[in-house]
Scaffold this motif. Structure first.
Motif, PDB file in Angstrom:
ATOM      1  N   ARG A 117       0.821  -1.215   0.000  1.00  0.00           N
ATOM      2  CA  ARG A 117       0.000   0.000   0.000  1.00  0.00           C
ATOM      3  C   ARG A 117       0.854   1.264   0.000  1.00  0.00           C
ATOM      4  O   ARG A 117       0.354   2.338  -0.309  1.00  0.00           O
ATOM      5  CB  ARG A 117      -0.919   0.010   1.228  1.00  0.00           C
ATOM      6  CG  ARG A 117      -1.928  -1.138   1.255  1.00  0.00           C
ATOM      7  CD  ARG A 117      -2.593  -1.201   2.603  1.00  0.00           C
ATOM      8  NE  ARG A 117      -1.605  -1.484   3.652  1.00  0.00           N
ATOM      9  CZ  ARG A 117      -1.890  -1.522   4.944  1.00  0.00           C
ATOM     10  NH1 ARG A 117      -3.129  -1.309   5.357  1.00  0.00           N
ATOM     11  NH2 ARG A 117      -0.937  -1.774   5.827  1.00  0.00           N
ATOM     12  N   ARG A 172       3.067   4.124  -1.255  1.00  0.00           N
ATOM     13  CA  ARG A 172       3.113   4.684  -2.600  1.00  0.00           C
ATOM     14  C   ARG A 172       4.461   4.468  -3.290  1.00  0.00           C
ATOM     15  O   ARG A 172       4.520   4.344  -4.508  1.00  0.00           O
ATOM     16  CB  ARG A 172       2.814   6.187  -2.540  1.00  0.00           C
ATOM     17  CG  ARG A 172       1.359   6.518  -2.208  1.00  0.00           C
ATOM     18  CD  ARG A 172       0.427   6.057  -3.295  1.00  0.00           C
ATOM     19  NE  ARG A 172      -0.912   6.595  -3.131  1.00  0.00           N
ATOM     20  CZ  ARG A 172      -1.935   6.297  -3.925  1.00  0.00           C
ATOM     21  NH1 ARG A 172      -1.740   5.455  -4.944  1.00  0.00           N
ATOM     22  NH2 ARG A 172      -3.114   6.814  -3.719  1.00  0.00           N
ATOM     23  N   SER A 197       4.342   1.415  -5.294  1.00  0.00           N
ATOM     24  CA  SER A 197       3.167   1.259  -6.151  1.00  0.00           C
ATOM     25  C   SER A 197       3.584   0.665  -7.496  1.00  0.00           C
ATOM     26  O   SER A 197       4.509   1.146  -8.153  1.00  0.00           O
ATOM     27  CB  SER A 197       2.508   2.619  -6.362  1.00  0.00           C
ATOM     28  OG  SER A 197       1.375   2.516  -7.187  1.00  0.00           O
ATOM     29  N   ASN A 246       7.918   6.879  -8.825  1.00  0.00           N
ATOM     30  CA  ASN A 246       6.994   6.950  -7.699  1.00  0.00           C
ATOM     31  C   ASN A 246       7.395   8.043  -6.723  1.00  0.00           C
ATOM     32  O   ASN A 246       6.539   8.760  -6.182  1.00  0.00           O
ATOM     33  CB  ASN A 246       6.948   5.601  -6.965  1.00  0.00           C
ATOM     34  CG  ASN A 246       6.147   4.552  -7.710  1.00  0.00           C
ATOM     35  OD1 ASN A 246       5.419   4.859  -8.650  1.00  0.00           O
ATOM     36  ND2 ASN A 246       6.291   3.305  -7.312  1.00  0.00           N
ATOM     37  N   TYR A 285       4.526  10.719  -6.226  1.00  0.00           N
ATOM     38  CA  TYR A 285       3.729  10.637  -5.001  1.00  0.00           C
ATOM     39  C   TYR A 285       4.332  11.392  -3.814  1.00  0.00           C
ATOM     40  O   TYR A 285       3.597  11.908  -2.963  1.00  0.00           O
ATOM     41  CB  TYR A 285       3.540   9.174  -4.605  1.00  0.00           C
ATOM     42  CG  TYR A 285       2.735   8.377  -5.595  1.00  0.00           C
ATOM     43  CD1 TYR A 285       1.408   8.702  -5.873  1.00  0.00           C
ATOM     44  CD2 TYR A 285       3.291   7.294  -6.264  1.00  0.00           C
ATOM     45  CE1 TYR A 285       0.672   7.971  -6.787  1.00  0.00           C
ATOM     46  CE2 TYR A 285       2.565   6.554  -7.176  1.00  0.00           C
ATOM     47  CZ  TYR A 285       1.247   6.897  -7.437  1.00  0.00           C
ATOM     48  OH  TYR A 285       0.522   6.170  -8.337  1.00  0.00           O
TER      49      TYR A 285
END
Length: 316
Positions: A176, A178, A181, A287, A291
């Motif tokens: 979960r 980020r 991800s 990422n 994020y």
């Protein structure tokens, strides 16, 4: 979107030959967007190689990135020309009053030394402390990760009985998060180090979250609970031949060196190495930029402290 680098930087020619999208400052100035300001504290002796490796990864996102290269004043580089450093690098004193969306702190071949014995340790500590309210998110890599964990969380390093050298399999612990991800459950990454970070100490720290580990290589990826500090103990930025060059260099000098694990086909150093970590490396930096930096950093960097306070309770 491209990474914005000076026209004369040697890495630019390499990246353009690989069809990596790079942009000049002149062209970037005509785009009606604010580029992400990313500083790179390059502690590696072969600075041009490291510049190229990191810029390659930072260019692989839909975001425009403006790079500032930073060097240590308290250390004299013997492997990079003064002309290159004076042309393309800035010192900490020159950027001290500036703010950045992101910061990358590289590894360094000083891991066997106590932190306090490194000639630029005091200067690096000043940068690490400064990053807390002048940078929104910091990526610490290899020895840079050890230095960050030690300075910010008082977690030390331990000398390994044998060099951690090769490409190792890792497992994602929290899909979960980020930063991982899009990752597969397991992935590979290169390591080349003589020291390690005690996994149990990172796991036990209430402000840290362990995100990926290896049964052999130990801790690989951790983050602060607010996501503003990331720690990567390996070298995802390495090129296909980086470990091979290190192995053949030491072997030719008669130094004790084992064949890097999981790297050459059939562990045969006469064969071309296999690259199994490239997609993970690109995803890691994409990422992070998306994020942890772009989605959260304020448009006006002067608001960074207020935004950081709002993010204190936000886990990503």
């Amino acid at each position: 979107m491209p990474v914005n680098v000076p026209r004369a930087l040697p890495a630019r020619r390499t990246l353009e030959s690989e069809n990596v999208f790079v942009m000049s400052s002149e062209r970037a100035g005509h785009q009606d967007i604010r580029p992400l300001r990313i500083a790179i504290v390059n502690l590696m002796p072969t600075k041009i190689v490291t510049e190229t490796q990191l810029l390659r990864l930072l260019a692989n996102s839909p975001l425009q990135v403006e790079i500032t290269l930073v060097r240590m004043c308290s250390h004299e580089s013997r492997n990079t020309s003064t002309e290159h450093l004076d042309t393309f690098y800035r010192t900490f004193e020159q950027i001290r009053d500036e703010r950045f969306d992101g910061l990358v702190i590289t590894g360094a071949p000083v891991e066997k030394l106590p932190f306090e014995a490194v000639d630029y340790w005091d200067e690096l500590c000043a940068i690490l402390d400064w990053s807390a309210d002048h940078v929104y998110s910091t990526m610490h890599v290899c020895w840079g990760a050890q230095a960050g964990l030690y300075r910010h969380y008082d977690i030390g390093k331990v000398e390994l009985p044998d060099k951690m050298f090769g490409v190792f399999e890792h497992r994602v612990l929290d899909p979960r998060a980020r930063i991982v991800s899009g990752y597969d459950e397991t992935f590979t990454a290169p390591h080349s180090r003589h020291t390690g970070t005690p996994l149990e100490e990172v796991q036990a720290h209430p402000q840290l979250q362990v995100l990926a580990t290896s049964e052999t290589a130990g801790l690989y990826l951790a983050q602060s609970r607010d996501g503003r500090q990331l720690f990567v103990t390996g070298h995802p930025e390495y090129e296909a031949d980086t470990l091979a060059l290190e192995y053949h260099r030491d072997a030719s000098k008669g130094l004790p060196i084992e064949v890097p694990v999981g790297y050459f086909p059939d562990d045969d150093p006469t064969q071309p190495p296999r690259v199994t970590w490239r997609s993970h490396a690109f995803l890691l930096y994409a990422n992070w930029l998306n994020y942890y930096v772009y989605q959260r950093t304020p448009y006006d960097l002067a608001e960074m402290q207020r935004a950081a306070r709002r993010a204190d309770s936000y886990v990503i």
